[in-house]
Motif scaffolding. Structure first.
Motif, PDB file in Angstrom:
ATOM      1  N   GLU A  31      10.553   6.583  25.628  1.00 12.67           N
ATOM      2  CA  GLU A  31       9.911   5.529  25.181  1.00 12.67           C
ATOM      3  C   GLU A  31      10.550   5.250  23.942  1.00 12.67           C
ATOM      4  O   GLU A  31       9.530   3.860  23.760  1.00 12.67           O
ATOM      5  CB  GLU A  31       8.990   6.741  24.479  1.00 12.67           C
ATOM      6  N   PHE A  32      11.620   4.303  24.473  1.00 16.56           N
ATOM      7  CA  PHE A  32      12.354   3.773  23.333  1.00 16.56           C
ATOM      8  C   PHE A  32      12.329   1.888  23.631  1.00 16.56           C
ATOM      9  O   PHE A  32      11.974   1.404  22.903  1.00 16.56           O
ATOM     10  CB  PHE A  32      13.647   3.480  23.475  1.00 16.56           C
ATOM     11  N   GLN A  33      12.427   1.568  24.933  1.00 16.30           N
ATOM     12  CA  GLN A  33      11.587   0.310  25.106  1.00 16.30           C
ATOM     13  C   GLN A  33      10.309  -0.194  25.375  1.00 16.30           C
ATOM     14  O   GLN A  33      10.464  -0.520  25.029  1.00 16.30           O
ATOM     15  CB  GLN A  33      12.059   0.100  26.967  1.00 16.30           C
ATOM     16  N   ASP A  34       9.088   1.280  25.650  1.00 13.69           N
ATOM     17  CA  ASP A  34       7.973   1.148  24.841  1.00 13.69           C
ATOM     18  C   ASP A  34       8.192   0.264  23.441  1.00 13.69           C
ATOM     19  O   ASP A  34       6.615  -0.250  22.671  1.00 13.69           O
ATOM     20  CB  ASP A  34       7.175   1.960  25.208  1.00 13.69           C
ATOM     21  N   ILE A  35       8.779   1.123  22.589  1.00 18.34           N
ATOM     22  CA  ILE A  35       8.339   1.018  21.469  1.00 18.34           C
ATOM     23  C   ILE A  35       8.969  -0.320  20.744  1.00 18.34           C
ATOM     24  O   ILE A  35       8.231  -1.114  19.509  1.00 18.34           O
ATOM     25  CB  ILE A  35       9.117   1.873  20.930  1.00 18.34           C
ATOM     26  N   GLN A  36       9.943  -0.644  20.976  1.00 17.23           N
ATOM     27  CA  GLN A  36      10.811  -2.157  21.172  1.00 17.23           C
ATOM     28  C   GLN A  36       9.618  -3.003  21.570  1.00 17.23           C
ATOM     29  O   GLN A  36       9.779  -4.048  20.546  1.00 17.23           O
ATOM     30  CB  GLN A  36      12.129  -1.819  21.822  1.00 17.23           C
ATOM     31  N   THR A  37       9.633  -3.086  22.441  1.00 10.93           N
ATOM     32  CA  THR A  37       8.553  -4.221  23.035  1.00 10.93           C
ATOM     33  C   THR A  37       7.242  -4.433  22.081  1.00 10.93           C
ATOM     34  O   THR A  37       6.845  -5.367  21.586  1.00 10.93           O
ATOM     35  CB  THR A  37       7.817  -3.858  24.713  1.00 10.93           C
ATOM     36  N   LEU A  38       6.503  -2.893  22.414  1.00 10.86           N
ATOM     37  CA  LEU A  38       5.347  -3.609  20.842  1.00 10.86           C
ATOM     38  C   LEU A  38       5.438  -3.715  19.205  1.00 10.86           C
ATOM     39  O   LEU A  38       5.392  -4.403  18.889  1.00 10.86           O
ATOM     40  CB  LEU A  38       4.967  -1.989  20.614  1.00 10.86           C
ATOM     41  N   ASN A  39       7.093  -3.456  19.003  1.00 14.58           N
ATOM     42  CA  ASN A  39       7.589  -3.351  17.825  1.00 14.58           C
ATOM     43  C   ASN A  39       7.277  -5.019  17.596  1.00 14.58           C
ATOM     44  O   ASN A  39       7.172  -5.636  17.091  1.00 14.58           O
ATOM     45  CB  ASN A  39       8.605  -2.876  18.179  1.00 14.58           C
ATOM     46  N   ASN A  40       8.746  -5.508  19.230  1.00 12.44           N
ATOM     47  CA  ASN A  40       8.927  -7.152  18.897  1.00 12.44           C
ATOM     48  C   ASN A  40       7.363  -8.052  18.773  1.00 12.44           C
ATOM     49  O   ASN A  40       7.268  -9.082  18.285  1.00 12.44           O
ATOM     50  CB  ASN A  40       9.712  -7.291  20.016  1.00 12.44           C
ATOM     51  N   ARG A  41       5.993  -7.371  19.361  1.00 11.50           N
ATOM     52  CA  ARG A  41       5.322  -8.210  19.662  1.00 11.50           C
ATOM     53  C   ARG A  41       4.642  -8.311  17.708  1.00 11.50           C
ATOM     54  O   ARG A  41       4.146  -9.076  17.773  1.00 11.50           O
ATOM     55  CB  ARG A  41       4.298  -7.496  20.657  1.00 11.50           C
ATOM     56  N   PHE A  42       4.495  -7.112  17.645  1.00 12.51           N
ATOM     57  CA  PHE A  42       3.761  -7.352  16.520  1.00 12.51           C
ATOM     58  C   PHE A  42       4.592  -8.149  15.685  1.00 12.51           C
ATOM     59  O   PHE A  42       3.756  -9.038  14.082  1.00 12.51           O
ATOM     60  CB  PHE A  42       4.093  -5.533  15.875  1.00 12.51           C
ATOM     61  N   ILE A  43       5.503  -8.287  15.185  1.00 10.91           N
ATOM     62  CA  ILE A  43       6.774  -8.922  15.310  1.00 10.91           C
ATOM     63  C   ILE A  43       6.557  -9.923  15.188  1.00 10.91           C
ATOM     64  O   ILE A  43       6.591 -10.908  13.930  1.00 10.91           O
ATOM     65  CB  ILE A  43       8.352  -9.082  14.659  1.00 10.91           C
ATOM     66  N   ASN A  44       6.427 -11.060  16.308  1.00  8.91           N
ATOM     67  CA  ASN A  44       6.148 -11.967  16.426  1.00  8.91           C
ATOM     68  C   ASN A  44       4.171 -12.617  16.474  1.00  8.91           C
ATOM     69  O   ASN A  44       4.397 -13.603  16.075  1.00  8.91           O
ATOM     70  CB  ASN A  44       6.502 -12.521  18.475  1.00  8.91           C
ATOM     71  N   LYS A  45       4.039 -11.763  16.434  1.00  4.50           N
ATOM     72  CA  LYS A  45       2.001 -11.654  15.876  1.00  4.50           C
ATOM     73  C   LYS A  45       2.834 -11.777  14.931  1.00  4.50           C
ATOM     74  O   LYS A  45       1.496 -13.436  13.749  1.00  4.50           O
ATOM     75  CB  LYS A  45       1.276 -10.749  16.715  1.00  4.50           C
ATOM     76  N   ASP A  46       2.880 -10.923  13.355  1.00  2.00           N
ATOM     77  CA  ASP A  46       2.763 -11.858  12.123  1.00  2.00           C
ATOM     78  C   ASP A  46       3.283 -13.008  12.125  1.00  2.00           C
ATOM     79  O   ASP A  46       3.415 -13.523  10.331  1.00  2.00           O
ATOM     80  CB  ASP A  46       3.750 -10.262  11.824  1.00  2.00           C
ATOM     81  N   LYS A  47       4.705 -12.880  12.273  1.00  2.00           N
ATOM     82  CA  LYS A  47       5.130 -14.222  11.737  1.00  2.00           C
ATOM     83  C   LYS A  47       4.499 -16.179  11.917  1.00  2.00           C
ATOM     84  O   LYS A  47       4.259 -16.515  11.443  1.00  2.00           O
ATOM     85  CB  LYS A  47       6.459 -14.602  12.716  1.00  2.00           C
ATOM     86  N   ALA A  48       3.440 -15.718  13.605  1.00  5.74           N
ATOM     87  CA  ALA A  48       2.612 -16.062  13.826  1.00  5.74           C
ATOM     88  C   ALA A  48       1.477 -16.636  12.764  1.00  5.74           C
ATOM     89  O   ALA A  48       1.217 -17.787  12.480  1.00  5.74           O
ATOM     90  CB  ALA A  48       2.250 -16.640  15.653  1.00  5.74           C
ATOM     91  N   SER A  49       1.471 -15.202  12.856  1.00  2.00           N
ATOM     92  CA  SER A  49      -0.128 -15.094  11.968  1.00  2.00           C
ATOM     93  C   SER A  49       0.515 -16.211  10.010  1.00  2.00           C
ATOM     94  O   SER A  49       0.027 -16.974   8.986  1.00  2.00           O
ATOM     95  CB  SER A  49      -0.608 -14.319  10.902  1.00  2.00           C
ATOM     96  N   ARG A  50       1.553 -14.957   9.572  1.00  2.00           N
ATOM     97  CA  ARG A  50       2.264 -15.868   8.319  1.00  2.00           C
ATOM     98  C   ARG A  50       2.509 -17.690   8.557  1.00  2.00           C
ATOM     99  O   ARG A  50       2.081 -18.146   7.276  1.00  2.00           O
ATOM    100  CB  ARG A  50       3.480 -15.047   7.712  1.00  2.00           C
TER     101      ARG A  50
END
Length: 85
Positions: A31-50
């Motif tokens: 699951e590590f790759q899926d965890i990393q992919t979802l985390n990267n999406r979250f971080i990118n979305k968070d940066k865009a929102s900020r």
């Protein structure tokens, strides 16, 4: 992103982790790759929102002109009610 407790992490709602109170652990390496992919999406979305929020804060406030409401005549001045007898 840092949390006061690891179980507050956004990924805990999607994956099962073990925790020692400071760190999150997973035994499912597959699951590590899926965890990393979802985390990267979250971080990118968070940066865009900020960034978007900061842009909104930096914009100069616009003045808002509201239309002046027209007067509404009192009903008794337009017509008088007559009682039928």
């Amino acid at each position: 992103m840092r949390y006061s407790h690891p179980t507050q992490c956004h990924l805990t709602s999607m994956f099962e982790f073990d925790s020692d109170g400071k760190w999150l652990f997973t035994s499912a390496e597959s699951e590590f790759q899926d965890i990393q992919t979802l985390n990267n999406r979250f971080i990118n979305k968070d940066k865009a929102s900020r960034k978007q929020l900061q842009q909104l804060r930096n914009k100069s406030p616009r003045s808002l002109e509201l239309p002046i409401p027209q007067g509404i005549p009192h009903p008794r001045t337009e017509t008088q009610l007559q009682l039928e007898g």
